[in-house]
Each structure stands twice: as C-alpha cells, then as structure tokens.
Design a protein around this motif. Structure first.
Motif, mmCIF file in Angstrom:
data_model
loop_
_atom_site.group_PDB
_atom_site.id
_atom_site.type_symbol
_atom_site.label_atom_id
_atom_site.label_comp_id
_atom_site.label_asym_id
_atom_site.label_seq_id
_atom_site.Cartn_x
_atom_site.Cartn_y
_atom_site.Cartn_z
ATOM 1 N N ARG A 29 0.835 -1.205 0.000
ATOM 2 C CA ARG A 29 0.000 0.000 0.000
ATOM 3 C C ARG A 29 0.867 1.252 0.000
ATOM 4 O O ARG A 29 0.556 2.233 -0.672
ATOM 5 C CB ARG A 29 -0.911 0.000 1.235
ATOM 6 N N MET A 30 1.962 1.217 0.795
ATOM 7 C CA MET A 30 2.866 2.369 0.850
ATOM 8 C C MET A 30 3.600 2.543 -0.488
ATOM 9 O O MET A 30 3.797 3.665 -0.962
ATOM 10 C CB MET A 30 3.874 2.218 1.998
ATOM 11 N N GLU A 31 3.977 1.420 -1.105
ATOM 12 C CA GLU A 31 4.630 1.482 -2.430
ATOM 13 C C GLU A 31 3.674 2.066 -3.464
ATOM 14 O O GLU A 31 4.071 2.840 -4.337
ATOM 15 C CB GLU A 31 5.083 0.082 -2.862
ATOM 16 N N GLU A 32 2.404 1.676 -3.349
ATOM 17 C CA GLU A 32 1.396 2.200 -4.278
ATOM 18 C C GLU A 32 1.216 3.701 -4.082
ATOM 19 O O GLU A 32 1.087 4.453 -5.052
ATOM 20 C CB GLU A 32 0.068 1.476 -4.060
ATOM 21 N N LEU A 33 1.247 4.147 -2.829
ATOM 22 C CA LEU A 33 1.129 5.582 -2.538
ATOM 23 C C LEU A 33 2.309 6.341 -3.171
ATOM 24 O O LEU A 33 2.134 7.416 -3.734
ATOM 25 C CB LEU A 33 1.085 5.821 -1.023
ATOM 26 N N ALA A 34 3.507 5.731 -3.086
ATOM 27 C CA ALA A 34 4.695 6.350 -3.694
ATOM 28 C C ALA A 34 4.530 6.424 -5.213
ATOM 29 O O ALA A 34 4.860 7.443 -5.841
ATOM 30 C CB ALA A 34 5.944 5.554 -3.335
ATOM 31 N N ALA A 35 3.977 5.346 -5.820
ATOM 32 C CA ALA A 35 3.758 5.325 -7.279
ATOM 33 C C ALA A 35 2.715 6.367 -7.687
ATOM 34 O O ALA A 35 2.865 7.054 -8.707
ATOM 35 C CB ALA A 35 3.311 3.933 -7.726
ATOM 36 N N PRO A 292 4.006 -8.108 -7.627
ATOM 37 C CA PRO A 292 3.942 -9.053 -6.495
ATOM 38 C C PRO A 292 2.628 -9.009 -5.721
ATOM 39 O O PRO A 292 2.263 -9.969 -5.052
ATOM 40 C CB PRO A 292 5.130 -8.641 -5.604
ATOM 41 N N ASP A 293 1.902 -7.891 -5.824
ATOM 42 C CA ASP A 293 0.630 -7.760 -5.101
ATOM 43 C C ASP A 293 -0.571 -8.119 -5.980
ATOM 44 O O ASP A 293 -1.698 -7.775 -5.659
ATOM 45 C CB ASP A 293 0.498 -6.321 -4.567
ATOM 46 N N HIS A 294 -0.319 -8.842 -7.097
ATOM 47 C CA HIS A 294 -1.429 -9.085 -8.040
ATOM 48 C C HIS A 294 -2.613 -9.857 -7.438
ATOM 49 O O HIS A 294 -3.749 -9.622 -7.839
ATOM 50 C CB HIS A 294 -0.925 -9.759 -9.334
ATOM 51 N N PRO A 295 -2.424 -10.776 -6.448
ATOM 52 C CA PRO A 295 -3.615 -11.437 -5.884
ATOM 53 C C PRO A 295 -4.585 -10.439 -5.252
ATOM 54 O O PRO A 295 -5.802 -10.558 -5.403
ATOM 55 C CB PRO A 295 -3.033 -12.398 -4.834
ATOM 56 N N ASN A 296 -4.040 -9.417 -4.560
ATOM 57 C CA ASN A 296 -4.899 -8.381 -3.960
ATOM 58 C C ASN A 296 -5.545 -7.511 -5.028
ATOM 59 O O ASN A 296 -6.697 -7.090 -4.897
ATOM 60 C CB ASN A 296 -4.101 -7.499 -2.997
ATOM 61 N N HIS A 297 -4.789 -7.218 -6.095
ATOM 62 C CA HIS A 297 -5.347 -6.427 -7.201
ATOM 63 C C HIS A 297 -6.551 -7.169 -7.804
ATOM 64 O O HIS A 297 -7.595 -6.573 -8.073
ATOM 65 C CB HIS A 297 -4.292 -6.212 -8.287
ATOM 66 N N GLU A 298 -6.352 -8.467 -8.002
ATOM 67 C CA GLU A 298 -7.413 -9.287 -8.599
ATOM 68 C C GLU A 298 -8.661 -9.278 -7.713
ATOM 69 O O GLU A 298 -9.787 -9.111 -8.187
ATOM 70 C CB GLU A 298 -6.884 -10.730 -8.722
ATOM 71 N N LYS A 299 -8.422 -9.428 -6.400
ATOM 72 C CA LYS A 299 -9.524 -9.460 -5.431
ATOM 73 C C LYS A 299 -10.298 -8.134 -5.449
ATOM 74 O O LYS A 299 -11.526 -8.105 -5.403
ATOM 75 C CB LYS A 299 -8.931 -9.695 -4.031
ATOM 76 N N THR A 300 -9.557 -7.026 -5.532
ATOM 77 C CA THR A 300 -10.177 -5.694 -5.550
ATOM 78 C C THR A 300 -11.124 -5.548 -6.741
ATOM 79 O O THR A 300 -12.249 -5.069 -6.611
ATOM 80 C CB THR A 300 -9.087 -4.596 -5.629
ATOM 81 N N VAL A 301 -10.650 -5.969 -7.917
ATOM 82 C CA VAL A 301 -11.453 -5.849 -9.139
ATOM 83 C C VAL A 301 -12.695 -6.739 -9.054
ATOM 84 O O VAL A 301 -13.804 -6.305 -9.374
ATOM 85 C CB VAL A 301 -10.615 -6.207 -10.390
ATOM 86 N N LEU A 302 -12.510 -7.979 -8.574
ATOM 87 C CA LEU A 302 -13.649 -8.906 -8.471
ATOM 88 C C LEU A 302 -14.699 -8.372 -7.502
ATOM 89 O O LEU A 302 -15.904 -8.501 -7.745
ATOM 90 C CB LEU A 302 -13.181 -10.304 -8.033
ATOM 91 N N GLN A 303 -14.249 -7.740 -6.423
ATOM 92 C CA GLN A 303 -15.172 -7.158 -5.448
ATOM 93 C C GLN A 303 -15.967 -6.010 -6.075
ATOM 94 O O GLN A 303 -17.180 -5.909 -5.897
ATOM 95 C CB GLN A 303 -14.386 -6.659 -4.218
ATOM 96 N N LEU A 304 -15.274 -5.161 -6.853
ATOM 97 C CA LEU A 304 -15.963 -4.035 -7.507
ATOM 98 C C LEU A 304 -16.930 -4.519 -8.581
ATOM 99 O O LEU A 304 -18.000 -3.950 -8.763
ATOM 100 C CB LEU A 304 -14.942 -3.057 -8.104
ATOM 101 N N LEU A 305 -16.562 -5.596 -9.280
ATOM 102 C CA LEU A 305 -17.473 -6.165 -10.285
ATOM 103 C C LEU A 305 -18.750 -6.670 -9.607
ATOM 104 O O LEU A 305 -19.847 -6.532 -10.133
ATOM 105 C CB LEU A 305 -16.799 -7.314 -11.051
ATOM 106 N N LYS A 306 -18.562 -7.232 -8.405
ATOM 107 C CA LYS A 306 -19.715 -7.727 -7.634
ATOM 108 C C LYS A 306 -20.626 -6.559 -7.256
ATOM 109 O O LYS A 306 -21.849 -6.635 -7.390
ATOM 110 C CB LYS A 306 -19.211 -8.444 -6.373
ATOM 111 N N GLU A 307 -20.007 -5.450 -6.802
ATOM 112 C CA GLU A 307 -20.776 -4.266 -6.419
ATOM 113 C C GLU A 307 -21.524 -3.680 -7.613
ATOM 114 O O GLU A 307 -22.570 -3.054 -7.464
ATOM 115 C CB GLU A 307 -19.848 -3.205 -5.814
ATOM 116 N N LEU A 308 -20.956 -3.863 -8.818
ATOM 117 C CA LEU A 308 -21.596 -3.351 -10.043
ATOM 118 C C LEU A 308 -22.638 -4.328 -10.595
ATOM 119 O O LEU A 308 -23.245 -4.067 -11.625
ATOM 120 C CB LEU A 308 -20.537 -3.118 -11.131
ATOM 121 N N SER A 309 -22.819 -5.477 -9.909
ATOM 122 C CA SER A 309 -23.697 -6.572 -10.388
ATOM 123 C C SER A 309 -23.234 -7.075 -11.746
ATOM 124 O O SER A 309 -24.035 -7.407 -12.614
ATOM 125 C CB SER A 309 -25.158 -6.103 -10.484
#
Length: 428
Positions: A29-35, A292-309
C-alpha cells in the motif's frame, strides 16, 4: 530546444499500520502511494510509518509523531505531506495547524491524478463532482490550510479557487454538474442501445490500474489509445472494433483502472463510466502478473465487479506482462485464464483463439447449406458468427458452413428458419 526540466515537489509520505493488516500488504500500500505520488509529479524524499491499534482521532498519528514530522519537514525541506488514508475534516484541520506545510490525503491525491487525466467532457465533470464532494465537508476553518495550496499536487481542478468559494456556491455547482451528467449519461445510453440494436458483441476490458489494458487494446485492435506506464493513464472509456480469427467482429471497450480503497466519491461519480462493464457480453479481466501484489489487485477488481452486479458475466482472466516474470507463475482464481505478453504477437493470437473458444460455449451451434449464388449470406456468416468450417460441394453446387451464432441475434433466428424450411422441403 527547451531543456527546462519540471521541478518535482518534495514529498513526505505518512502511513499508520494497524495490527490486523499484514506487513507485506501494508508495504504494498505504501509502495502504491509512492507510485501515485510519482504519477502526480512528486518526488518522495521520506516515509514515516507508525504502528498503532488505530489512527488517532484528532491527528491520525500520535502527538509524538506529529512533533517528529514538524522537525522532518524543516530538515528535509518537504513541500507536501501525503497521508495513506482518507483524513477526516478535523484531522486535516488539526494537522494543518501544527505543520507549516501543504497536507493532502490518499483520496485527494487520487482525485488530483484523475483531474489531470480526464480528457472528455464527461470525465472532467465526473472528477469535478467528486472533488467538490470531497471539499464540501472540509471547508470550515481551513483558510490557513487552503492558503498553502498555491499550486502543485492537490490543486488541479476546483482546488485552484477553493478560497473564493462558499458552501452554497459549491452545492449549486454540484447540482449543475449532476444535470449535465444526466444528459451525458442519457446520450451514452442511446449510443449503447444503438450498439445493442445492431447486435454487436461487446467485450469490456477491466483490471487494476496499470495492468496493461490500454496496451492490450492497442495491440489487439491496432488502435491509438493513450498508454503510459503510469497509474490511471486511461480515464475515459474507449471502444474499438476487433476482428477475431474466424472473421467475427466484436467491440472492445477499455475502462478506467480500479484501485484498492478507491475513494467513495469516485466510485459514485464513475458509476456511469463503469456501466459499460455491466452492459457487456463478455469481460476480459487484465491482471499484471509481474506485480507481487497481483492477488490483492485481482480481489479488488472482483469485489468491484460484484458491487456493479457484473460478476455473472462470462469472464476470462488475462494474466499480462509474461515477459517481465522471473519465476514460475500460478493463476489465483478458478475460472478460465491465460498468461500472455501484450507485446508478443503469438500471445495475442492465442488470446484471440481463447476468447473465440469461450464464446463458442455461449453461442448456439449451426450447420447451414448455401447455394453458390448466396454470396451475401456467406459474407454475413463470416462477420456475424464464429465460422468454424466452410466446404464447397461441386456436384450439388452448394456450400456447407458450420459455426456458432449468438443465441439472441437476428442471424441465429434466420438460420433456425432456414433449417426448418430445409427439413420441410426434404420431407415433402
């Protein structure tokens, strides 16, 4: 030739690590903030991290850390402090009174990047609405803090005139923007309905920001879409035509990149942009396999897709950036997936074949006999269906064509009628 290089703002990042968050996840998360900071045009000079049960209600970090920050800001000649969470209006106010420097949080940073990336009228309106939503509860007692927002990160868009506006003015402007957005959304719906009427098969490209969606769209369709190795390089949806190996034509739409802890103001504002995903027939979920954080990235997208039905739409996970992998790669999810590099022509061919084979499972199979003079039909079958095989019988002077057609399409109904007529003619 102009060689003047833009001077980057010197930025200090601040994060609070709570016990429930894994060390590795917090670091990502901190690396992402730096990016994100780099993307916005800042140069990170230092990070300050505090382990706490929960953020301090008054100042986010503890009193001792605030004093430490005061010294570091002066010592490191820091021009901007960015916090890795959304600060409450009171936290922001209290910190601004203590630190003689510009302060923004993760939400404002993301909004700032979006303000710089928006190209279309809709994109600009969406960002301004989200910024005003964020600004409204933070107006009171912030004269001192806002006077420091002279320029740089955090001041794109409405930020430039924050001192001059009052709450009533902001509310009126928000009402005006919503009315304009309603017109834009209804225009988009008419365009979408026209595509549906023309029965175009629609594929949505979704994924975490910087997963390589725009690169993939460019390479697949030979389109010219803005692409850069940056977070949120694409903000406005772009639709391009793609011809599959069989000749079948589909429409592919690139969408805004998702991110962990996407500000709620932005999720609400970009609903209509993400409607493209909900209305699609098929989803290509692009994942940066080399991150290296791609599993969390994948989870985030799948969760948002769920919220969008949109989680029931058929989907292929495209693990991208194969060329950057240094170790063996294993897919995270259960559904169909493919590992590719958007820069390899052979991989793109494999991807198109994979998409075609998954579409076959969604479509209805057909076999049709066409006379030698029915060229129009042959052309239509190639463009409007997934054609597998075409044989010409010289003795009968007719073609036998096999393939798959979209179940609800006009051509599928016409093929069924032809089949019924054939059976009737044979039996009579």
């Amino acid at each position: 030739m102009n060689n003047t290089k833009q001077i980057k703002e010197r930025v200090l990042l601040v994060g609070v690590k709570q016990p429930q968050m894994a060390e590795e996840d917090f670091q990502y998360r901190m690396e992402e903030l730096a990016a994100l900071t780099e993307t916005a045009g800042g140069a990170v000079v230092m990070e300050v991290i505090q382990n706490r049960e929960q953020p301090d209600r008054a100042t986010y970090i503890g009193r001792g850390k605030v004093e430490e920050l005061e010294h570091l800001v002066e010592q490191k000649e820091v021009e901007l402090v960015i916090f890795n969470d959304e600060l409450s209006p009171s936290q922001l106010r209290n910190l601004s009174q203590r630190l003689d420097v510009k302060i923004i949080d993760r939400t404002q940073l993301i909004l700032d990047i979006f303000a710089g990336r928006a190209r279309s009228r809709e994109g600009k309106l969406q960002v301004e609405l989200a910024q005003l939503n964020y600004l409204l509860p933070r107006l009171r007692g912030q004269g001192q803090m806002l006077s420091r927002l002279g320029g740089g990160i955090g001041t794109r868009g409405p930020g430039e005139t924050q001192l001059e506006v009052d709450q009533r003015h902001i509310r009126n402007r928000m009402t005006d923007i919503r009315a304009q957005l309603e017109q834009v959304v209804s225009h988009r719906e008419r365009y979408r309905n026209r595509r549906k009427k023309n029965q175009a098969f629609q594929i949505a490209l979704v994924g975490y920001t910087n997963a390589g969606k725009s690169t993939l769209l460019n390479k697949l369709t030979q389109a010219e879409v803005y692409m850069e190795d940056q977070l949120f390089a694409t903000l406005d949806p772009t639709t391009k035509k793609l011809k599959l190996p069989s000749g079948f034509e589909v429409l592919v739409t690139d969408t805004v990149g998702f991110i962990q802890q996407l500000p709620t103001t932005l999720i609400a504002a970009f609903r209509s942009t993400l409607e493209e995903v909900k209305e699609s027939d098929f989803i290509l979920h692009v994942v940066d396999a080399a991150n290296p954080d791609h599993p969390n990235h994948e989870k985030t997208v799948l969760q948002l897709l769920k919220e969008l039905s949109a989680d029931t739409i058929p989907m292929l996970t495209v693990y991208n950036k194969r060329d950057l992998l240094t170790n063996d790669f294993f897919a995270v999810g259960d559904g169909p997936s493919i590992l590719v590099s958007a820069n390899e022509a052979a991989d793109l061919d494999k991807l198109k074949e994979k998409v075609s084979s998954l579409m076959e499972e969604m479509f209805s199979p057909y076999v049709v006999h066409l006379n030698a003079d029915e060229g129009k039909w042959l052309h239509r079958l190639q463009k409007e269906t997934l054609q597998l095989d075409q044989q010409f019988d010289e003795a009968r002077e007719r073609y036998t064509v096999r393939g798959y057609a979209p179940a609800e399409s006009a051509i599928c109904h016409e093929l069924q009628m032809r089949k019924s007529e054939e059976i009737e003619n044979e039996s009579s």
